[in-house]
Each structure stands twice: as structure tokens, then as C-alpha cells.
Design a protein around this motif. Structure first.
Motif, PDB file in Angstrom:
ATOM      1  N   GLU A  19      19.742   3.118 -15.010  1.00 25.30           N
ATOM      2  CA  GLU A  19      18.919   2.629 -16.114  1.00 25.30           C
ATOM      3  C   GLU A  19      19.123   3.545 -17.296  1.00 25.30           C
ATOM      4  OE1 GLU A  19      15.260   1.128 -15.675  1.00 25.30           O
ATOM      5  OE2 GLU A  19      15.811  -0.072 -13.945  1.00 25.30           O
ATOM      6  N   GLU A  20      18.868   3.008 -18.456  1.00 20.61           N
ATOM      7  CA  GLU A  20      19.214   3.756 -19.673  1.00 20.61           C
ATOM      8  C   GLU A  20      18.511   5.100 -19.752  1.00 20.61           C
ATOM      9  OE1 GLU A  20      18.943   2.026 -23.558  1.00 20.61           O
ATOM     10  OE2 GLU A  20      20.184   0.374 -22.885  1.00 20.61           O
ATOM     11  N   ASP A  21      17.272   5.088 -19.470  1.00 18.49           N
ATOM     12  CA  ASP A  21      16.508   6.311 -19.645  1.00 18.49           C
ATOM     13  C   ASP A  21      16.583   7.218 -18.425  1.00 18.49           C
ATOM     14  OD1 ASP A  21      15.801   5.228 -22.043  1.00 18.49           O
ATOM     15  OD2 ASP A  21      13.993   4.304 -21.263  1.00 18.49           O
ATOM     16  N   GLU A  22      17.072   6.669 -17.356  1.00 18.89           N
ATOM     17  CA  GLU A  22      17.062   7.412 -16.113  1.00 18.89           C
ATOM     18  C   GLU A  22      18.079   8.536 -16.155  1.00 18.89           C
ATOM     19  OE1 GLU A  22      16.430   5.505 -11.877  1.00 18.89           O
ATOM     20  OE2 GLU A  22      18.533   5.826 -12.318  1.00 18.89           O
ATOM     21  N   VAL A  23      17.634   9.678 -15.829  1.00 20.15           N
ATOM     22  CA  VAL A  23      18.566  10.795 -15.734  1.00 20.15           C
ATOM     23  C   VAL A  23      19.051  10.834 -14.288  1.00 20.15           C
ATOM     24  CG1 VAL A  23      18.839  13.254 -15.987  1.00 20.15           C
ATOM     25  CG2 VAL A  23      17.263  12.019 -17.459  1.00 20.15           C
ATOM     26  N   PRO A  24      20.339  10.768 -14.087  1.00 20.35           N
ATOM     27  CA  PRO A  24      20.826  10.757 -12.721  1.00 20.35           C
ATOM     28  C   PRO A  24      20.488  12.081 -12.028  1.00 20.35           C
ATOM     29  CG  PRO A  24      22.624  10.959 -14.292  1.00 20.35           C
ATOM     30  CD  PRO A  24      21.406  10.686 -15.073  1.00 20.35           C
ATOM     31  N   SER A  25      19.786  11.970 -10.936  1.00 24.89           N
ATOM     32  CA  SER A  25      19.365  13.182 -10.248  1.00 24.89           C
ATOM     33  C   SER A  25      20.576  13.818  -9.601  1.00 24.89           C
ATOM     34  CB  SER A  25      18.319  12.843  -9.205  1.00 24.89           C
ATOM     35  OG  SER A  25      18.869  11.937  -8.293  1.00 24.89           O
ATOM     36  N   LYS A  26      20.687  15.092  -9.836  1.00 30.33           N
ATOM     37  CA  LYS A  26      21.850  15.786  -9.301  1.00 30.33           C
ATOM     38  C   LYS A  26      21.682  16.069  -7.816  1.00 30.33           C
ATOM     39  CE  LYS A  26      22.571  17.748 -13.789  1.00 30.33           C
ATOM     40  NZ  LYS A  26      22.092  18.813 -14.660  1.00 30.33           N
ATOM     41  N   LYS A  27      20.427  16.162  -7.390  1.00 27.17           N
ATOM     42  CA  LYS A  27      20.192  16.522  -5.998  1.00 27.17           C
ATOM     43  C   LYS A  27      20.460  15.332  -5.094  1.00 27.17           C
ATOM     44  CE  LYS A  27      16.951  20.266  -5.270  1.00 27.17           C
ATOM     45  NZ  LYS A  27      15.565  20.584  -4.974  1.00 27.17           N
ATOM     46  N   PRO A  28      21.254  15.529  -4.092  1.00 30.04           N
ATOM     47  CA  PRO A  28      21.381  14.457  -3.109  1.00 30.04           C
ATOM     48  C   PRO A  28      20.122  14.392  -2.257  1.00 30.04           C
ATOM     49  CG  PRO A  28      22.630  16.359  -2.418  1.00 30.04           C
ATOM     50  CD  PRO A  28      22.059  16.703  -3.762  1.00 30.04           C
ATOM     51  N   ILE A  29      19.983  13.307  -1.565  1.00 31.68           N
ATOM     52  CA  ILE A  29      18.787  13.155  -0.727  1.00 31.68           C
ATOM     53  C   ILE A  29      18.898  14.143   0.434  1.00 31.68           C
ATOM     54  CG2 ILE A  29      17.410  11.521   0.586  1.00 31.68           C
ATOM     55  CD1 ILE A  29      19.159   9.346  -0.951  1.00 31.68           C
ATOM     56  N   ALA A  30      17.831  14.860   0.612  1.00 29.32           N
ATOM     57  CA  ALA A  30      17.840  15.863   1.673  1.00 29.32           C
ATOM     58  C   ALA A  30      17.987  15.182   3.034  1.00 29.32           C
ATOM     59  CB  ALA A  30      16.548  16.675   1.628  1.00 29.32           C
ATOM     60  N   ILE A  31      18.507  15.951   3.975  1.00 33.38           N
ATOM     61  CA  ILE A  31      18.761  15.367   5.295  1.00 33.38           C
ATOM     62  C   ILE A  31      17.481  14.856   5.917  1.00 33.38           C
ATOM     63  CG2 ILE A  31      19.509  15.900   7.651  1.00 33.38           C
ATOM     64  CD1 ILE A  31      21.450  17.922   6.267  1.00 33.38           C
ATOM     65  N   GLU A  32      16.417  15.639   5.723  1.00 31.24           N
ATOM     66  CA  GLU A  32      15.159  15.232   6.342  1.00 31.24           C
ATOM     67  C   GLU A  32      14.605  13.954   5.721  1.00 31.24           C
ATOM     68  OE1 GLU A  32      15.769  18.207   5.040  1.00 31.24           O
ATOM     69  OE2 GLU A  32      14.215  18.848   3.643  1.00 31.24           O
ATOM     70  N   ASP A  33      15.058  13.673   4.510  1.00 35.36           N
ATOM     71  CA  ASP A  33      14.575  12.453   3.863  1.00 35.36           C
ATOM     72  C   ASP A  33      15.443  11.245   4.174  1.00 35.36           C
ATOM     73  OD1 ASP A  33      12.567  13.893   2.765  1.00 35.36           O
ATOM     74  OD2 ASP A  33      13.688  14.362   0.937  1.00 35.36           O
ATOM     75  N   GLN A  34      16.590  11.523   4.693  1.00 30.89           N
ATOM     76  CA  GLN A  34      17.467  10.399   4.999  1.00 30.89           C
ATOM     77  C   GLN A  34      16.977   9.685   6.256  1.00 30.89           C
ATOM     78  OE1 GLN A  34      21.326  12.124   5.313  1.00 30.89           O
ATOM     79  NE2 GLN A  34      21.527  12.358   3.100  1.00 30.89           N
TER      80      GLN A  34
END
Lengths: 983, 303
Positions: A19-34
């Protein structure tokens, strides 16, 4: 884009568009969150540290309904079938999937399975059978165990069919020596593979054994006997299944249990060690290497020298030695051999047969272009390029000839004579070309006109194929005569057809159907008349007499229209194209002009501009006018900037357009103000110095000034809002009712100051006149003062009227309505006939007084209730007849005026003489100023003064309220004093 | 006054040099390149001190703050960047203009940056706050703003609509001097009495600030369609302008006569900056900058 999508395949899943305003998060999803999900999208692992396993259907058992027992089936009617339950029946789909417990996949059948070693496939099949047994005795049938069908690979079976026997290799039979060397090579290869390549699997031992056997029989050397080659399985890298290093097998339990002497960690490498049997040290990373200890230098690659050959050939040592000796004798270098047969190297020469006319040329010698060419060459070149000079025969026809060919009329004599000149050429050659042949074919038919041309063309064509001789029997001269005759015939025909064409060549004929009309049209076009009358005249001369007027008129119109439409092309084009020369000439002319007229006059336009408070703060400057400047219209805050905002910038929209106002620096405040009011003077002066300010600024200044004045003069007294309104009221009046003067000012705005003298005169004249009058008429002065005072009072009394622009309205009403007052006004005016303007010599004054009085009328009803109540009550108690009369009057003059007058429409200035109006304006100003002054001086009295004039107007009749009169007098006195002071 | 001599030539190595500017005390200079970078130089020895990269398009103008700690730069990418000099990091990136930004200036104490853009607006930015919106926008111009001067109480803007606008903050008024010719650059004399305006018709004009009168015209150089800058040499006695013919022309301010021409070869001399105090100036042509100054003393001695 769509096409692209059609033509290209897509691989993978596209990333979700950011999305235009969305800043792409540099952090990948943590393993525990996957979260691992299954095919249904539900969570696969859950609970118990996510180690739990989802079972069944949506974490239930089996199916949608949960675990469902097998339905009871009565065996009464029919025998229930034997229930076969397999493990698969209790499995989920996932278990059968690729990663499940029992993956269902395409597998090689036993027939094609590689034999992995003992009993892998056999065991499995046995297992199968165990499962499949359905007999009364459980377990595998004994006979099955005893008798196992020999099962062979399909490959083996095929090989056997081809004559292969087990234990024998495939290939041509070998002698013993060959076989031996092959075996050695194999061994070496295998070793290299082992050491540096991959694990080789189980076939090592077998081949080893073979080697040993070979060694035993090494002495026997019978070349006659041939053997089948060793059964050597080509090395197939076994798939690596562990994470060990290459070649490392790890510890297997078997050797330990079998009490072998050593633990074979490295396969063959340990064999040597095992033979001397002394060292029992266990080496390798698996043992003895602590976390803090250094690792051994090399753990896996244990090399021993026995594996290496130290000579090139062990067996044929004697032979090679003798050979080397020979080599040394002959002086052959080590590693080389003398050739058996000596063959000289001869270079193969590639030859080509040169064409006969080939002339060698030394390309190295550069020939200059300017060197004279030898004559032969010149001649040949000229011949070659003849057609270039002459053209392709198209351009060496003169206009007559071309005309002839095209069937145009021409002086026949000239053409024939020329033809004669040209003719000899074909006669000389006497060769008819291919084209001529064609000509002749068609000559009998109807294309004689062109034949001539073609003939001539052909004669000039050297490039065309020549050589064939045709029509030799027929003499060329005769042919010519024939063609000429035919030509003439055709020409005459063509002439008839294209009779009128040459008159208006290339022009469309709009009236071709009517010849006479067309002729007339052409004439008309030739004349090129512009004037309508001329055209009619001219046409009248041409048009037949039989035509009636209407037809003539129509024809004229048609012709004009046609001329406009079917203008000759050059006419149209001349509008569009200009020759370069003229353009250049124009430019040359234009340039000096440009230079000469460079007279730049800078105009300065000043407008007010409000710097934002923040800007002032940052610049360390106090906000101009204390930030009281009119703010530019605040636009509603827009969340986003659109380009369209800026598109409008240059356009003068209502919002951002500010009329530039020029106020000449010469202009000063009106004099009376300066002369009469001392404190105001300073302000006025300052205002005068900042003459370039805009009106807004002036107003602001004035406001400020007046405020200051108020504060200074009426220190303790509160400034009533009414009074402070006055300047604004003044502004309003000036805005709404545009008097002649104002109009003039507006007219003058754009003019140069020098031209505005009239305006200034108009502004100042009235005042000066008045002053003059004051001075000259000393007698009148007192009277005038009185009147003035009256005026002031009048004005004073009706501040509120001022506020809502009633002053001028009332004034004008009176001016307009010259008839004697009637209705309710009749009462008013009949009471004070003395107050009527008596004299003609001071019309202004009188009028002003009248103004004052008339303007009093509405407040009379409003403010002096106690006076008017009588009147009103009287009216209410009128007898009926009177009431009727009043009603009649109402009918006559319309309804009563409202108690507070509304602003009248723009006064009809035409009814008033200009000077009067001017003076009127002057009066107004004066009045206002006086009002200001008065109100400054005494605030409280104002209220009483309001009533006074009305009293005074009636005084002559009623003579009431004498105490008030006294006060008034004292007031007047004061005023006089003040004047004296000023002077 | 002795003539200026070419002291140094620096190849900026950043594409075409769009503008060259001295810092506040003239000890450093900034060059704006077409390769989207700004370079900080020591013009005396020709050493590059820092490169500032972060713009998305050609940099059009730059200005150093009064304490030489910050730089503000404008670019065709419609943004204005506020740089930290020492770290080279952009501190603020202001993107409100709807068109490429042509010029940018600091005010006297560098608390405000004023920018002029191709969208016909002038915007004042409170550069010390984190606010990303301008504190004021002036939309009076009818065409691109080409050049700006910010004094301690005035903002003077030149526009291609042929007018010079004085926004007097103290008086709260805008005086618009209509010249009629598109103005490409303006410079102010050090006494703040006059403005030198380079016009597109190839004339440099001297205009009185107070009255708006045309005092003098200087011709002789070629401007054609180029955005050519002019300047006033420090002693306020000479006017200099770039030219299309690869030279800078110097006139006497009062007499209006051409004094000298500094030839630096082919190419358009479009940008120049004069030293704020000393008799020095820098010309920009193509990818090089040329530093002019008086003959140094040691040279005289050796001669």
C-alpha cells in the motif's frame, strides 16, 4: 499490459502489492509467530509447545460428525461381508499425503527395483504377505517361507536372455593380462573415488576378493585363453543419507559386536593398519575430541602410500628400461618417441582457376584519384556509365516529343523535324529490341501512340538485352511512316477529347455538365472580382438575356461559393507555406526593430500582504499592524495537495484576487480634518506620508487613530460601541452608495497621477470654497456656525442611522420628492416651516440643514418616544372620518414608511447637479468629523443633544424645554471657543 | 582595482554543475550537480570536503546556513532537503511543492528557508521545527519563481512572469515591480538599496529597491534562453553576469560600461557566485567551476 499477461506464463505467487503509505517492515515474521497450516488452512500444530498434532477432521476424529462407529449390519438377510480393516482406513488424508505416515506415491515396482542388497525388497514383500494372509492360521504359511520365488530384476532377466551369466562382466572377452590391468584400473579408480569422491556402497568387498584371486594366478601367461571381463558394476554414487563427512561411515554396531581388531572408521584406509595389528588407537572425530581440544589435522582423509604408484609401469619394467636406453642413444627427449615412419610435412596449396580476364593488381600501390587514368579505361568507363549521363531515356525527350507521346497538340513540323534527327540511331543499329517486338504486336491494335516512345526508349537502352534480330525484312523507314501516320490520327482524336482541358488546367470543373455555365464560371474566375456589385455587373455581361433575375442571382452565389471551394491549389497553399527566403527576410527585419523598442518601464504595484505570525516571529519582526491585518481567506485545510491547487494559482480567482489600489503619494487627508482637529493631525500626517498604502491600510490606520483618540480624550468614559462604529459606518456608506466622486476616483485609479488633477480638484474644491465663504462672509459666519452646529447635532443624533447607511438615503429621498409632504410627514413639516431652507445664496447650507432635519424623522419615532407618543395617540383617537381620510391618503401614497429606513438604492445622481453632490460629499465629511469631535468632547450630553434639534425645530411653535436650550447654548459656546483656539 | 585572474579550475565530476554558491563567509562553496548530488568544496585548494546525496533529481540550488552547520538544497524532484553538513545526512525532506523547486535561501539567522518553485509559489519553511508544512505560501506569481533574496525583513522573488516581488514583512505589504521581461536571477547590493536583475532578453537591469525605478541597464552578454545568473562584486562597484559565449562580463555599476570579459572557453557560463566579502567569484560552466580572484601576493613578489 493485457497482452503481456496473455502471452507470458506466470511462475510463483506474486507478492502482495504494498500500500502506498505502508512502510515495508524489514523484520521477517519471527519463528514463534509463524504458524503452520494444513491444506484446509487450519492450524496444524497446537498446544504442548506447538508440538501437538492436529488429528482428524478439524481437530476432531475422522469426519465431520466426529468418530462414527461402524453401522450395525444385520446378517439375517444376507451374510455380512468379512470386515477388512486396514490401517489406512483410520488415516487422515494428510497421513496419506506426501509428508504423512503412509505416503501414497508412484513407486517402482519390484520388477524394476534396484537390488539394494540382501532382503530389502524381499522383506517388504514378506511383510505384505503377512498382512495379506487371510487364512485360518495366522502368520505366514510355512510353504511360503520355504519356497521363495526367484525374483529377478527385469534388467537382469534381459541380460540373461542376451547370454550374460552371473559373475561375468559385459563386453568383449579379454586376455588374462588385459583382464588384470582392467582390474587394477578399476581398483585404482574406486580408490580415488573413495578418497575423493563418494561412498561406493556395498560392492567394494566383492571386487576386492576378485583382485586377490587374480593375484594368485598371476604367473600363468597364456595369451590364447580369453576370459570374460570382470563383472564390474559401473560406479553409481549412492545417495547421501547422513550428515557425515564424505567417506565417513560412522560407527556401526556390528564390528564392535563381532570383536574385530579395530573399528573400521574409514573403510579401506584402515585395512593397512589392521594388518600390522599393533595400533588399536581409535581415531576420528567421534571419539576423544573434547570441546576444548584441537581437532586432528585430518580426520577423514587418511592416506597411505601403498595406494600410490611410484613407477609408471611395474610389470613391464625391463622392457621400458631397454626402450629408454635406446631413446637416450638416439637423443630423444624423455617422454617422446621416435616416429616409426618418416613423412615430410607438405603444405597443401589451395588453388583456384583464375578467370581469363583477370588482371592482377598490386593493391599496395595506392593510386591517387588525381592521377590521369589511361584512355582505354576512360573509354570503357564512359561506355558503362552512359546510361547515367543520358538517363534512362526518359529525360532526353524534348517537350515536343513528350507532348506528342502524351497526345498533346504541337506544331507538327517542329516535331517531325526533330524526330528525323533522332531517328537515325535505330536505323544504324538495325536491331529491334524486345520492346519493339511488343510494339509490333500491338501496332495492329490501338496503341500506336505509345509505340513510338517505346521504340525510342528502347533505342537508348543499351542495358536491355540486345541481339535478337527481328523484322529485318521490313525496312525501318517504312515502319516509321506507318507509326507517324497512326500517331497523327490518335493525336487528332485526343485533341478532340481534351479540348477544354487546357483552359483551366488542373482545376476542378464544378459546372462541367452545363458547358455554357462552366464557361461563364471560368470567365468569372479569371476576372477575380471581389466586389459584389462588380460581380453582378460582370456576370450580367456574360449571362444570356434569357435568364431571369432570380437565376442570375443564384448563379452568382453559386459561382462565388464555387470559387471559394475550388480555389486553385496554389492559392490554398500560398496561405500555408512561405518560402524560406521571406522568412529569413522577415526575421532580419524584425531583429533591429526588437532592439530599438526595448524601452522598459517598471511599474510598481503595492498591495497589502499579511505575513504569517510564525514568519514574523522567526524574522524577529513585530507583526505589521499588530497582527490586525485582514487575513486572507483561510482555505479549508486539505489533507492532500493536489496539482489542481496550483493550476488555479495564476488564475485570478475570487479568493486570491486583490484589486491593486494606487493611491498617489501626493494625496493628503481632507483638509478640514487637519485644520479642525489638532490631535488627529499627527495621525493624519503619518497617514499622508504613507500615502502608498492601500485603502485597507488607510482604514486600518484610521481605525487605530480614532481609537487612540478616543482613549486620549475620553479617558474615564467608556467608549460606546455606537461611536466606535462610526468609521466603519463611513466605510460602509462609501462602499455602498457610490457617489459621482467615488466613481470618478475609480475611473482615475488606472491613470497617471498627473492626469488626476481634476479628481483632486473635485475632492478639495468644495472644502476650499467653504473656507473661502467662511472668511469672506464674516456676518454669515455666526449664522453658519449655528447651522453647522445644527448639522452636527443632526448627524450626531442619528449615528445609528449612519451605521446603517440611512443618511444618504434620507437625503436623497428628500431631494427627489419635491412635492409638499403629505401623510404622516405632513404633520412633521407643517410644524416647522421656518426651518425650511430659506435662502438661495447658501443652497448647500440650507440643504444640509434640510438633510439634517429629514434624517431626523425616523429616529423621532424611535428615540424621542415621549414626544411622538402624543402624535401617535392623537392619530389613534382620530374620528372615523379622519381615519378614513388617512386611509385614503395611505391609498394615495402607499403604506407608511417603516420606522427605521432601510438603505435606499443607489441614488439617482442624474437628478442632482454634480457640484451639489460634490459639496454634499464635502458636507458629509465635515459632518462626520464634527461628529467625531463632538462625541469626543462630551459623551454624556450626546443623548440630550439628540433631542434638541427636534425641539429646536419645533421651538418656534411650542417653545418648550428651555433648560435644555440653555445647555445647548453653552455647548455652542464651547464649540466656538474651540474654533478660536484652532485658529 | 586589478583584474580578476583565474586561480583554479575544478572538475566537479558530478555531471553538469547547475549552481555554484559560496557559503556565508565565502570560505567554502557548494556545487549542485545534475547527478543529484551536492558537493562541498574548499575553493582555495580545490579539495572536496563532502558529497551530499539524497535528491531524486537534479539539484537546482543550495544555500548554507549562517553557522555553516546546515545546508538547504532544492531539486527538480519537488523536494527541499535540509542537510547536516558534518554527517552528510538529510535532516528533513520537505515535499509540498507541486513542481520542481528552482531556488532556496535561508533567512538571516537560518531559521527559515524560503523556496521558490516552478509551481509559481514561494514557500516559507520553519526549518528548525519538525513541521513538514510551510508556514506561509505566497501564490502571487503568475509564473515560475526563478530566484530569491531573503534579507532581514524582506523576501524578494523574481519570476518568469517578468515581475520582482518584494514581500515586506515589516510593513506587511507586497510591492510588485513589473519589468515585463522574464527575470532569471536577482542579486542585491550589499547596502540593500538596489537589485540587479538578469532578464531573459539579454539585459541586466539595476533597479532601485525603494522606488522601483530602473536605474541602469547592462548589455553586451548573450543570454538567449539560458537561465543566466548575475552578481555584484563585493565592493558594489561592478556587476558581473554569465554569458552564453563562455565568458563572464563585468560592467561598471555606475557608468554601465563593460570593463572586462573573463573568457573560459566554450560553453554557457550560467551560474556564478560572488564572494560575500573579498574580490573573488566562482563561475560554473558545464561540469567545471572556475575560481577567480586577485593575483595573490606571493605571485607578485616572484614577478
Amino acid at each position: 499490459m493485457e497482452e503481456d499477461e496473455d502471452t507470458y506464463c506466470r511462475f510463483g505467487t506474486p507478492l502482495e502489492p504494498l500500500e502506498e503509505d505502508e512502510v515495508p517492515s524489514k523484520k521477517p515474521i519471527a519463528i514463534e509467530d509463524q504458524i503452520v497450516t494444513d491444506a484446509n488452512g487450519k492450524r496444524r500444530f497446537h498446544g504442548a509447545f506447538t508440538g501437538g498434532f492436529s488429528a482428524g477432521f478439524w481437530n476432531t476424529v475422522g469426519s465431520l460428525e466426529g468418530w462414527k462407529p461402524q453401522s450395525f449390519k444385520s446378517s439375517r438377510g444376507e451374510k455380512a461381508e468379512a470386515m477388512k480393516q486396514r490401517a489406512v482406513d483410520f488415516m487422515d488424508e494428510e497421513d496419506l499425503g506426501e509428508f504423512g505416515i503412509a505416503p501414497q506415491r508412484v513407486q517402482t515396482t519390484d520388477d524394476f527395483k534396484q537390488q539394494d542388497g540382501p532382503g530389502t525388497s524381499a522383506d517388504q514383500s514378506r511383510k505384505r504377505k503377512l498382512q495379506q494372509t487371510a487364512g485360518p492360521i495366522p502368520g505366514i504359511p510355512v510353504l511360503h517361507q520355504l519356497l521363495q520365488p526367484a525374483k529377478e530384476n527385469i534388467a537382469i532377466r534381459l541380460l540373461k536372455k542376451m547370454g550374460w551369466k552371473e559373475g561375468q562382466g559385459v563386453g568383449a572377452r579379454q586376455t588374462r593380462r588385459e583382464k588384470k590391468s582392467a582390474a587394477q584400473r578399476n581398483a585404482r579408480e574406486r580408490y580415488v573415488m573413495k578418497m575423493y569422491g563418494c561412498d561406493m556402497g556395498p560392492m567394494q568387498q566383492e571386487s576386492k576378493k576378485g583382485d586377490e584371486e587374480d593375484d594368485d594366478e598371476s604367473d600363468i601367461s597364456d595369451e590364447e585363453i580369453t576370459f570374460a571381463p570382470d563383472d564390474f558394476e559401473p560406479f553409481v554414487c549412492s545417495i547421501k543419507t547422513n550428515t557425515f563427512g564424505l567417506g565417513y561411515q560412522g560407527l556401526s554396531r556390528d564390528p564392535v559386536l563381532k570383536k574385530q581388531q579395530h573399528i573400521n572408521l574409514f573403510g579401506n584406509a584402515f585395512e593397512v593398519m589392521g594388518k600390522d595389528n599393533k595400533k588399536l588407537s581409535i581415531r576420528g572425530q567421534a571419539f576423544g575430541v573434547g570441546a576444548l581440544e584441537e581437532e586432528d589435522e585430518d580426520i577423514y582423509a587418511r592416506d597411505d602410500m601403498t595406494r600410490y604408484d611410484f613407477s609408471l609401469d611395474n610389470s613391464g619394467k625391463s622392457k621400458t628400461q631397454s626402450k629408454e636406453k635406446k631413446k637416450a642413444e638416439r637423443g630423444v627427449l624423455d617422454g617422446f618417441e621416435t616416429a616409426q615412419s618418416i613423412s615430410m610435412y607438405t603444405k597443401k596449396v589451395f588453388t583456384i582457376t583464375l578467370p581469363a580476364n583477370f588482371k592482377p593488381r598490386n593493391w599496395a600501390v595506392r593510386k591517387s584519384r588525381f592521377e590521369p587514368i589511361d584512355e582505354n579505361r576512360v573509354a570503357s568507363l564512359r561506355k558503362q556509365d552512359e546510361h547515367k549521363v543520358k538517363g534512362l531515356g526518359r529525360h532526353d525527350l524534348d517537350p515536343d516529343q513528350r507532348g506528342q507521346i502524351l497526345g498533346e497538340a504541337s506544331s507538327s513540323s517542329a516535331s517531325t523535324s526533330k524526330n528525323d534527327k533522332v531517328e537515325p540511331e535505330p536505323q544504324q543499329t538495325k536491331k529491334k529490341t524486345y520492346l519493339e517486338r511488343i510494339n509490333e504486336k500491338y501496332k495492329s491494335k490501338e496503341t500506336p501512340s505509345s509505340s513510338k516512345f517505346l521504340e525510342k526508349l528502347a533505342s537508348n537502352f543499351d542495358n536491355f538485352t540486345k541481339g535478337e534480330v527481328l523484322n529485318e525484312d521490313k525496312p525501318a523507314s517504312q515502319l516509321e511512316v506507318e507509326t507517324r501516320k497512326e500517331n497523327e490520327k490518335v493525336l487528332s482524336e485526343a485533341k478532340n477529347i481534351t479540348k477544354g482541358l487546357d483552359k483551366t488546367p488542373g482545376v476542378f470543373k464544378p459546372f462541367a455538365s452545363n458547358e455554357a455555365k462552366q464557361e461563364r464560371y471560368e470567365k468569372f474566375v479569371e476576372q477575380n472580382l471581389k466586389n459584389d456589385e462588380e460581380i453582378t455587373k460582370f456576370l450580367a455581361t456574360i449571362q444570356p438575356l434569357s435568364m431571369n433575375d432570380w437565376d442570375r442571382e443564384m448563379e452568382k452565389k453559386e459561382f462565388i461559393q464555387a470559387r471559394n471551394i475550388y480555389r486553385p491549389l496554389r492559392g490554398i497553399m500560398s496561405d500555408r507555406f512561405v518560402s524560406e527566403a521571406t522568412v529569413i527576410a522577415e526575421r532580419e527585419v524584425a531583429k533591429p526593430v526588437e532592439k530599438t523598442e526595448k524601452k522598459i518601464k517598471i511599474e510598481r504595484v503595492k498591495t497589502s500582504w499579511k505575513p504569517s505570525s510564525q514568519l514574523c516571529k522567526r524574522f524577529n519582526i513585530a507583526e505589521p499592524f499588530g497582527g490586525a491585518m485582514l487575513d486572507e481567506k483561510k482555505q479549508p485545510k486539505k489533507p492532500r495537495f493536489s496539482v489542481f491547487d496550483y493550476l488555479e494559482v495564476s488564475v485570478n480567482t475570487k479568493e486570491n484576487f486583490v484589486t491593486p489600489v494606487i493611491i498617489p503619494s501626493k494625496m493628503e487627508r481632507p483638509k478640514p480634518m487637519v485644520s479642525q482637529t489638532q490631535p488627529f493631525d499627527i495621525e493624519a500626517e503619518t497617514a499622508a506620508t504613507t500615502g502608498r498604502l492601500s485603502t485597507k491600510d488607510l482604514l486600518a490606520n484610521e481605525m487605530k487613530a480614532s481609537k487612540i483618540e478616543w482613549d486620549r480624550v475620553t479617558e474615564p468614559k467608556s467608549v460606546s460601541s455606537e461611536v466606535s462604529k462610526v468609521p466603519t459606518a463611513q466605510r460602509k456608506t462609501s462602499d455602498k452608495n457610490k457617489t459621482e466622486l467615488e466613481k470618478k476616483v475609480e475611473e482615475m485609479k488606472s491613470k497617471h497621477p498627473s492626469e488626476k488633477k481634476d479628481l483632486f480638484k473635485a475632492i478639495f474644491d468644495t472644502d476650499s470654497e467653504e473656507d473661502d465663504e467662511d472668511k469672506s462672509d464674516a456676518k454669515q459666519e455666526e449664522e453658519k456656525k449655528e447651522v453647522d452646529a445644527a448639522k452636527i447635532i443632526g448627524v450626531e443624533a442619528h449615528k445609528d442611522i449612519f451605521a446603517s447607511v440611512k443618511q444618504s438615503a434620507a437625503e436623497i429621498n428628500v431631494l427627489r420628492n419635491t412635492s409638499p409632504p403629505r401623510g404622516i410627514f405632513a404633520n412633521l413639516f407643517t410644524r416647522k416651516p421656518a426651518a425650511e431652507p430659506p435662502s438661495e445664496e447658501s443652497t448647500q447650507v440650507g440643504k444640509a440643514a434640510g438633510d439634517a432635519e429629514t434624517s431626523k424623522t425616523p429616529p423621532k419615532e424611535k428615540t424621542s418616544d415621549e414626544n411622538e407618543s402624543k402624535v401617535s395617540t392623537r392619530i389613534t383617537f382620530k374620528p372615523r372620518s379622519e381615519r378614513e381620510r388617512s386611509l385614503d391618503r395611505e391609498n394615495l401614497y402607499g403604506p407608511q414608511l417603516p420606522s427605521n429606513l432601510h438603505p435606499a438604492p443607489v441614488p439617482s445622481s442624474s437628478e442632482m447637479p454634480l457640484e451639489q453632490q460634490k459639496s454634499n460629499d464635502g458636507k458629509l465629511d465635515e459632518k462626520l468629523l464634527k461628529l467625531l469631535k463632538k462625541s469626543k468632547k462630551e459623551k454624556k450630553i450626546i443623548e440630550q443633544w439628540v433631542e434638541k434639534p427636534s425641539e429646536r425645530a419645533e421651538r418656534k411653535k411650542k417653545k418648550k424645554d428651555k433648560d435644555k436650550d440653555k445647555k445647548k447654548k453653552s455647548k455652542k459656546h464651547k464649540k466656538e471657543k474651540k474654533r478660536h483656539k484652532d485658529k | 582595482m586589478t583584474a580578476l585572474v583565474l586561480k583554479k579550475t575544478i572538475d566537479c565530476n558530478q555531471g553538469a554543475v547547475r549552481a555554484v554558491r559560496y557559503n556565508v563567509d565565502g570560505s567554502y562553496c557548494l556545487t549542485c550537480g545534475s547527478d543529484k548530488k551536492i558537493k562541498l568544496w574548499n575553493p582555495n585548494n580545490g579539495l572536496i570536503l563532502k558529497t551530499y546525496g539524497g535528491h531524486a533529481d537534479e539539484v537546482t540550488d543550495a544555500a548554507g546556513s549562517c553557522d555553516s552547520c546546515h545546508i538547504v538544497s532544492s531539486s527538480i524532484d519537488k523536494s527541499i532537503i535540509y542537510w547536516d553538513v558534518s554527517t552528510g545526512q538529510p535532516l528533513r525532506r520537505l515535499r509540498v511543492h507541486a513542481g520542481g523547486v528552482n531556488c532556496v535561501r535561508f533567512n538571516e539567522d537560518s531559521s527559515i528557508a524560503v523556496s521558490g518553485s516552478k509551481d509559481n509559489t514561494i514557500m516559507c519553511w520553519d526549518i528548525r521545527t519538525r513541521k513538514l508544512e510551510p508556514i506561509q505560501v505566497m501564490k502571487d506569481a503568475k509564473d515560475c519563481i526563478t530566484s530569491l533574496i531573503v534579507t532581514n525583513y524582506k523576501i524578494i522573488a523574481a519570476s518568469l512572469d517578468g515581475a520582482i516581488r518584494h514581500y515586506d514583512i515589516r510593513a506587511g505589504e507586497l510591492s510588485c515591480d513589473k519589468i515585463g521581461e522574464p527575470v532569471t536571477y536577482i542579486a542585491q547590493t550589499s547596502d540593500e538599496q538596489c537589485i540587479v536583475a538578469a532578464c531573459l532578453d539579454g539585459v541586466v537591469r539595476l533597479i532601485d529597491n525603494d522606488s522601483g525605478d530602473l536605474l541602469s541597464e547592462y548589455t553586451g552578454h548573450q543570454a538567449e534562453d539560458y537561465h543566466i545568473e548575475c552578481g555584484i562584486l563585493s565592493n558594489d562597484s561592478q556587476i558581473v553576469s554569465g554569458s552564453m559565449e563562455g565568458c563572464a562580463v563585468i560592467w561598471d555599476l555606475i557608468e554601465g560600461k563593460e570593463i572586462s570579459r573573463l573568457n573560459i572557453g566554450q560553453g554557457v557560463v550560467h551560474s556564478l557566485t560572488t564572494h560575500p566579502t573579498g574580490p573573488e567569484m566562482i563561475l560554473a560552466k558545464r561540469r567545471d567551476i572556475y575560481i577567480f580572484g586577485l593575483q595573490s601576493n606571493d605571485n607578485d613578489l616572484t614577478e
